[in-house]
Scaffold this motif. Structure first.
Motif, PDB file in Angstrom:
ATOM      1  N   VAL A  80       0.820  -1.220   0.000  1.00  0.00           N
ATOM      2  CA  VAL A  80       0.000   0.000   0.000  1.00  0.00           C
ATOM      3  C   VAL A  80       0.855   1.272   0.000  1.00  0.00           C
ATOM      4  O   VAL A  80       0.658   2.137  -0.858  1.00  0.00           O
ATOM      5  N   PRO A  81       1.835   1.408   0.933  1.00  0.00           N
ATOM      6  CA  PRO A  81       2.644   2.636   0.890  1.00  0.00           C
ATOM      7  C   PRO A  81       3.398   2.802  -0.430  1.00  0.00           C
ATOM      8  O   PRO A  81       3.457   3.913  -0.972  1.00  0.00           O
ATOM      9  N   LEU A  82       3.951   1.697  -0.956  1.00  0.00           N
ATOM     10  CA  LEU A  82       4.685   1.811  -2.224  1.00  0.00           C
ATOM     11  C   LEU A  82       3.739   2.215  -3.358  1.00  0.00           C
ATOM     12  O   LEU A  82       4.088   3.049  -4.193  1.00  0.00           O
ATOM     13  N   SER A  83       2.544   1.638  -3.395  1.00  0.00           N
ATOM     14  CA  SER A  83       1.578   1.986  -4.443  1.00  0.00           C
ATOM     15  C   SER A  83       1.197   3.457  -4.358  1.00  0.00           C
ATOM     16  O   SER A  83       1.186   4.171  -5.362  1.00  0.00           O
ATOM     17  N   ILE A  84       0.877   3.904  -3.143  1.00  0.00           N
ATOM     18  CA  ILE A  84       0.451   5.296  -2.978  1.00  0.00           C
ATOM     19  C   ILE A  84       1.613   6.231  -3.285  1.00  0.00           C
ATOM     20  O   ILE A  84       1.429   7.281  -3.914  1.00  0.00           O
ATOM     21  N   GLY A  85       2.814   5.831  -2.872  1.00  0.00           N
ATOM     22  CA  GLY A  85       3.990   6.636  -3.196  1.00  0.00           C
ATOM     23  C   GLY A  85       4.176   6.777  -4.699  1.00  0.00           C
ATOM     24  O   GLY A  85       4.419   7.871  -5.211  1.00  0.00           O
ATOM     25  N   ALA A  86       4.032   5.650  -5.411  1.00  0.00           N
ATOM     26  CA  ALA A  86       4.171   5.689  -6.871  1.00  0.00           C
ATOM     27  C   ALA A  86       3.094   6.580  -7.479  1.00  0.00           C
ATOM     28  O   ALA A  86       3.364   7.387  -8.383  1.00  0.00           O
ATOM     29  N   SER A  87       1.854   6.453  -6.979  1.00  0.00           N
ATOM     30  CA  SER A  87       0.755   7.279  -7.500  1.00  0.00           C
ATOM     31  C   SER A  87       1.042   8.760  -7.292  1.00  0.00           C
ATOM     32  O   SER A  87       0.883   9.583  -8.190  1.00  0.00           O
ATOM     33  N   LEU A  88       1.497   9.081  -6.072  1.00  0.00           N
ATOM     34  CA  LEU A  88       1.752  10.478  -5.728  1.00  0.00           C
ATOM     35  C   LEU A  88       2.903  11.029  -6.573  1.00  0.00           C
ATOM     36  O   LEU A  88       2.815  12.141  -7.108  1.00  0.00           O
ATOM     37  N   GLY A  89       3.963  10.242  -6.705  1.00  0.00           N
ATOM     38  CA  GLY A  89       5.097  10.667  -7.514  1.00  0.00           C
ATOM     39  C   GLY A  89       4.692  10.948  -8.948  1.00  0.00           C
ATOM     40  O   GLY A  89       5.015  11.995  -9.512  1.00  0.00           O
ATOM     41  N   ALA A  90       3.936  10.013  -9.517  1.00  0.00           N
ATOM     42  CA  ALA A  90       3.502  10.187 -10.904  1.00  0.00           C
ATOM     43  C   ALA A  90       2.586  11.396 -11.032  1.00  0.00           C
ATOM     44  O   ALA A  90       2.680  12.165 -11.997  1.00  0.00           O
ATOM     45  N   ALA A  91       1.714  11.587 -10.037  1.00  0.00           N
ATOM     46  CA  ALA A  91       0.792  12.723 -10.091  1.00  0.00           C
ATOM     47  C   ALA A  91       1.552  14.042 -10.011  1.00  0.00           C
ATOM     48  O   ALA A  91       1.252  14.992 -10.744  1.00  0.00           O
ATOM     49  N   LEU A  92       2.564  14.104  -9.127  1.00  0.00           N
ATOM     50  CA  LEU A  92       3.346  15.336  -9.006  1.00  0.00           C
ATOM     51  C   LEU A  92       4.083  15.635 -10.309  1.00  0.00           C
ATOM     52  O   LEU A  92       4.143  16.791 -10.743  1.00  0.00           O
ATOM     53  N   LEU A  93       4.638  14.602 -10.934  1.00  0.00           N
ATOM     54  CA  LEU A  93       5.322  14.794 -12.216  1.00  0.00           C
ATOM     55  C   LEU A  93       4.347  15.323 -13.266  1.00  0.00           C
ATOM     56  O   LEU A  93       4.627  16.285 -13.980  1.00  0.00           O
ATOM     57  N   LEU A  94       3.178  14.679 -13.330  1.00  0.00           N
ATOM     58  CA  LEU A  94       2.200  15.077 -14.351  1.00  0.00           C
ATOM     59  C   LEU A  94       1.652  16.476 -14.089  1.00  0.00           C
ATOM     60  O   LEU A  94       1.261  17.184 -15.013  1.00  0.00           O
ATOM     61  N   HIS A  95       1.601  16.851 -12.810  1.00  0.00           N
ATOM     62  CA  HIS A  95       1.039  18.152 -12.466  1.00  0.00           C
ATOM     63  C   HIS A  95       2.033  19.280 -12.712  1.00  0.00           C
ATOM     64  O   HIS A  95       1.638  20.438 -12.853  1.00  0.00           O
ATOM     65  N   SER A  96       3.308  18.927 -12.767  1.00  0.00           N
ATOM     66  CA  SER A  96       4.340  19.945 -12.929  1.00  0.00           C
ATOM     67  C   SER A  96       4.085  20.798 -14.176  1.00  0.00           C
ATOM     68  O   SER A  96       3.689  20.299 -15.222  1.00  0.00           O
TER      69      SER A  96
ATOM     70  N   ALA B   6      15.583  21.437 -14.910  1.00  0.00           N
ATOM     71  CA  ALA B   6      14.393  20.953 -14.215  1.00  0.00           C
ATOM     72  C   ALA B   6      13.404  20.363 -15.213  1.00  0.00           C
ATOM     73  O   ALA B   6      12.820  19.302 -14.989  1.00  0.00           O
ATOM     74  N   SER B   7      13.241  21.060 -16.317  1.00  0.00           N
ATOM     75  CA  SER B   7      12.313  20.581 -17.344  1.00  0.00           C
ATOM     76  C   SER B   7      12.766  19.242 -17.913  1.00  0.00           C
ATOM     77  O   SER B   7      11.976  18.323 -18.093  1.00  0.00           O
ATOM     78  N   ALA B   8      14.091  19.124 -18.143  1.00  0.00           N
ATOM     79  CA  ALA B   8      14.622  17.867 -18.669  1.00  0.00           C
ATOM     80  C   ALA B   8      14.402  16.750 -17.663  1.00  0.00           C
ATOM     81  O   ALA B   8      14.049  15.625 -18.020  1.00  0.00           O
ATOM     82  N   LEU B   9      14.589  17.077 -16.384  1.00  0.00           N
ATOM     83  CA  LEU B   9      14.428  16.072 -15.336  1.00  0.00           C
ATOM     84  C   LEU B   9      12.977  15.572 -15.282  1.00  0.00           C
ATOM     85  O   LEU B   9      12.709  14.368 -15.309  1.00  0.00           O
ATOM     86  N   VAL B  10      12.020  16.510 -15.224  1.00  0.00           N
ATOM     87  CA  VAL B  10      10.600  16.135 -15.137  1.00  0.00           C
ATOM     88  C   VAL B  10      10.192  15.298 -16.333  1.00  0.00           C
ATOM     89  O   VAL B  10       9.604  14.216 -16.193  1.00  0.00           O
ATOM     90  N   ASN B  11      10.536  15.781 -17.520  1.00  0.00           N
ATOM     91  CA  ASN B  11      10.096  15.048 -18.710  1.00  0.00           C
ATOM     92  C   ASN B  11      10.848  13.734 -18.884  1.00  0.00           C
ATOM     93  O   ASN B  11      10.278  12.747 -19.341  1.00  0.00           O
ATOM     94  N   GLY B  12      12.116  13.724 -18.468  1.00  0.00           N
ATOM     95  CA  GLY B  12      12.872  12.477 -18.535  1.00  0.00           C
ATOM     96  C   GLY B  12      12.272  11.418 -17.631  1.00  0.00           C
ATOM     97  O   GLY B  12      12.098  10.265 -18.034  1.00  0.00           O
ATOM     98  N   LEU B  13      11.926  11.821 -16.405  1.00  0.00           N
ATOM     99  CA  LEU B  13      11.302  10.878 -15.476  1.00  0.00           C
ATOM    100  C   LEU B  13       9.972  10.372 -16.031  1.00  0.00           C
ATOM    101  O   LEU B  13       9.657   9.188 -15.938  1.00  0.00           O
ATOM    102  N   LEU B  14       9.201  11.284 -16.614  1.00  0.00           N
ATOM    103  CA  LEU B  14       7.910  10.873 -17.178  1.00  0.00           C
ATOM    104  C   LEU B  14       8.105   9.864 -18.305  1.00  0.00           C
ATOM    105  O   LEU B  14       7.388   8.864 -18.385  1.00  0.00           O
TER     106      LEU B  14
END
Lengths: 292, 273
Positions: A80-96, B6-14
């Motif tokens: 559960v923590p790993l799943s939620i962590g992965a979800s949160l990480g991906a969401a933060l990346l996508l929200h950037s 920063a942009s390269a990092l974010v998009n690279g991770l994605l």
């Protein structure tokens, strides 16, 4: 037609289905767990005896039940923590604001959620094949000895956890993304003017405001992970050395392999009690967190 | 950190995350076109050297995949249609029609959401056995003809329908059922689309209940048949990947086509109210 009569006509079909095929069986399940219902009772109900809490007492004395419980808790506590962590990480990346092609990435990351678990477990079995799997091949390239992923009692559950994370993180990611988008932009504006770094903004603005979502996601994911079944059924059949027998897998074998419906109902109710207790605990702890 | 970095990092991770996410699915597709045995070599081949449809032919001609595909389609479609009708009527009534005990009844239903379905499984099996529905399509369809989550989803959305609209129709002399069909259902269309995709996917992907209630091979759904195939054909990776493609592709395509509705339903259902 007068209004209340019409209203009842609208709700009647759904209530009938839910009542007869869900609520009634739930109550009957409580009753069944207090009987010695087995294959003889399946043939003729007259063989049924009321045994009180005997099924529960016997379950708590069955080593395999405890092993199933321990395996399930391992899956929940790590998964559960790993799943939620992965979800949160991906969401933060996508929200950037820096992220490009957001719709594409969102769809691709969400895709595993809609796939069929059985099919995915079949794929996973191949990816983690000891000799020909791509995972061991990749490990070999960096000089790591091959791991017998699904054949080694220490590695079977971690492999199932990896599958669960891959399959499920997209779901909570979408929920987190919606919550992130609801955070007012001027909060970040003010923080930036004060010179706060991205990391500090995340810790002091984003995470606190995600609190309620985090709690809800945590509860739903935990309840879902307690119901582990198809992954071990397809990938390991509970093995090796029963290291991936989950509570539900145990219930399935007890009920639909050996036809001990009394004992299987007791297992189901114990699982329900456990999920309920953990949910209550999560809500309670989070309340204390907010107002100490 | 500079903005460029920063942009390269974010998009690279994605990109990395997306590659890891899509790799198992793409490789499944690729291996499904390989001749028998080709995938059990080192290094693991990424692309089929001599693409072939032999695995699909084997599955459809010899193993009876058509039958399972049809079973899955039929069951998912029947459950979706039935539960859509029943849940919509009930959800609308809980939101907009007043009757004694409505709130208490609804709270009871919501409370029952916390009960995992497995508690009901053994008695439900006995009940269906008494009704002669075990080992029939009815064993899957009948218990799924309505669901608490579906009722809840429709109710959440139906609460936004203005009462004046319904009153106006009543003043015009329209019956309640007429109003439901010609005023309410069109307004509910977005949530109905969400619920339909949700239900169809959930039914298609469901494993435990069909495994229990459909033991006859001719009645099995794709996931159940695939699970038992994979126990028999442990070594036939190529064929199993083809089986996985047939199981996953329909829902993946459906999701891509109706993605907006699916995500909206997911969000509507997860907001507390």
């Amino acid at each position: 037609m007068r209004l209340p009569a019409a209203a009842w006509a609208f709700v009647a079909p759904a209530l009938l289905v839910v009542g007869v095929f869900f609520l009634l069986p739930v109550v009957a399940g409580l009753g069944l767990s207090l009987t010695d219902f087995d294959i003889y009772a399946l043939a003729a109900f007259s063989n049924l005896r009321f045994v009180g809490f005997e099924n529960y007492v016997r379950m708590l004395q069955t080593p395999l039940f405890w092993q199933a419980l321990a395996n399930t808790l391992y899956f929940v506590v790590v998964g559960v923590p790993l799943s939620i962590g992965a979800s949160l990480g991906a969401a933060l990346l996508l929200h950037s604001r820096l992220a490009r092609f957001k719709p594409f990435f969102r769809t691709a990351l969400f895709a595993p959620v809609v796939t069929t678990l059985v099919a995915v477990a079949v794929i996973w079995r191949y990816l983690f094949h000891t000799r020909y799997g791509v995972v061991n091949y990749a490990l070999d390239q960096i000089g790591v000895d091959p791991v017998d992923w699904l054949g080694d009692p220490h590695w079977a559950m971690p492999t199932i956890i990896l599958l669960a994370i891959w399959k499920n993180f997209g779901y909570n990611m979408v929920i987190f993304l919606a919550s992130l988008q609801a955070i007012p932009e001027d909060l970040y504006e003010a923080a930036r003017i004060d010179g706060a770094s991205w990391f500090r903004q995340t810790v002091h603005i984003t995470l606190p405001l995600l609190g309620p979502t985090l709690l809800m996601v945590g509860i739903l994911t935990t309840a879902g992970y307690f119901q582990l079944f198809a992954e071990p059924y397809v990938m390991t059949q509970g093995g090796p050395l029963r290291s991936t027998v989950s509570v539900l897998y145990f219930m399935y074998e007890e009920g639909f392999k050996w036809w001990n419906f009394g004992a299987a109902s007791a297992v189901a109710i114990l699982l329900f009690g456990l999920i309920f207790a953990v949910t209550w605990l999560l809500i309670h702890l989070s309340k204390r967190e907010v107002n100490p | 950190m500079t903005p460029r970095l920063a942009s390269a990092l974010v998009n690279g991770l994605l990109i990395g995350l997306t590659a890891v996410t899509l790799f198992p699915l793409l490789w499944m597709l690729s291996v499904s076109f390989m001749p028998a045995g080709a995938a059990s070599t080192l290094p693991p081949p990424l692309f089929p050297e001599t693409p072939t449809l032999a695995n699909y032919r084997e599955l459809f001609v010899r193993a009876g995949m058509v039958r399972w595909l049809m079973n899955s389609l039929l069951l998912a479609a029947a459950v979706t249609l039935c539960s859509l009708a029943f849940n919509t009527m009930a959800g609308y009534a809980f939101a907009k029609l007043k009757f004694a005990g409505r709130e208490r009844l609804f709270r009871t239903l919501i409370g029952a959401l916390v009960i995992p379905g497995q508690v009901a499984m053994m008695p439900l099996f006995l009940l269906l056995k008494q009704m002669g529905l075990v080992n029939t399509y009815g064993g899957v369809i009948v218990p799924a003809m309505a669901g608490i989550f579906g009722i809840y989803l429709v109710r959440q959305y139906a609460r936004t329908i203005p009462d004046e609209l319904l009153e106006a129709a009543r003043v015009d002399g329209a019956g309640e059922f007429r109003i439901f069909l010609s005023v309410v259902v069109p307004l509910l269309r977005p949530v109905l689309a969400s619920l339909a995709v949700f239900t169809f996917l959930a039914c298609w992907n469901d494993f435990m209940w069909p495994l229990i209630v459909l033991t006859d091979e001719d009645l099995q759904t794709l996931p159940v048949a695939l699970a038992s195939l994979s126990r028999e054909h442990v070594q036939d990776n190529e064929m199993m990947m083809a089986g996985s493609v047939v199981t996953v592709l329909p829902v993946l395509v459906l999701f891509l086509a109706l993605q907006k509705h699916y995500i909206q339903g997911l969000l509507l259902g997860s907001v507390k109210g």
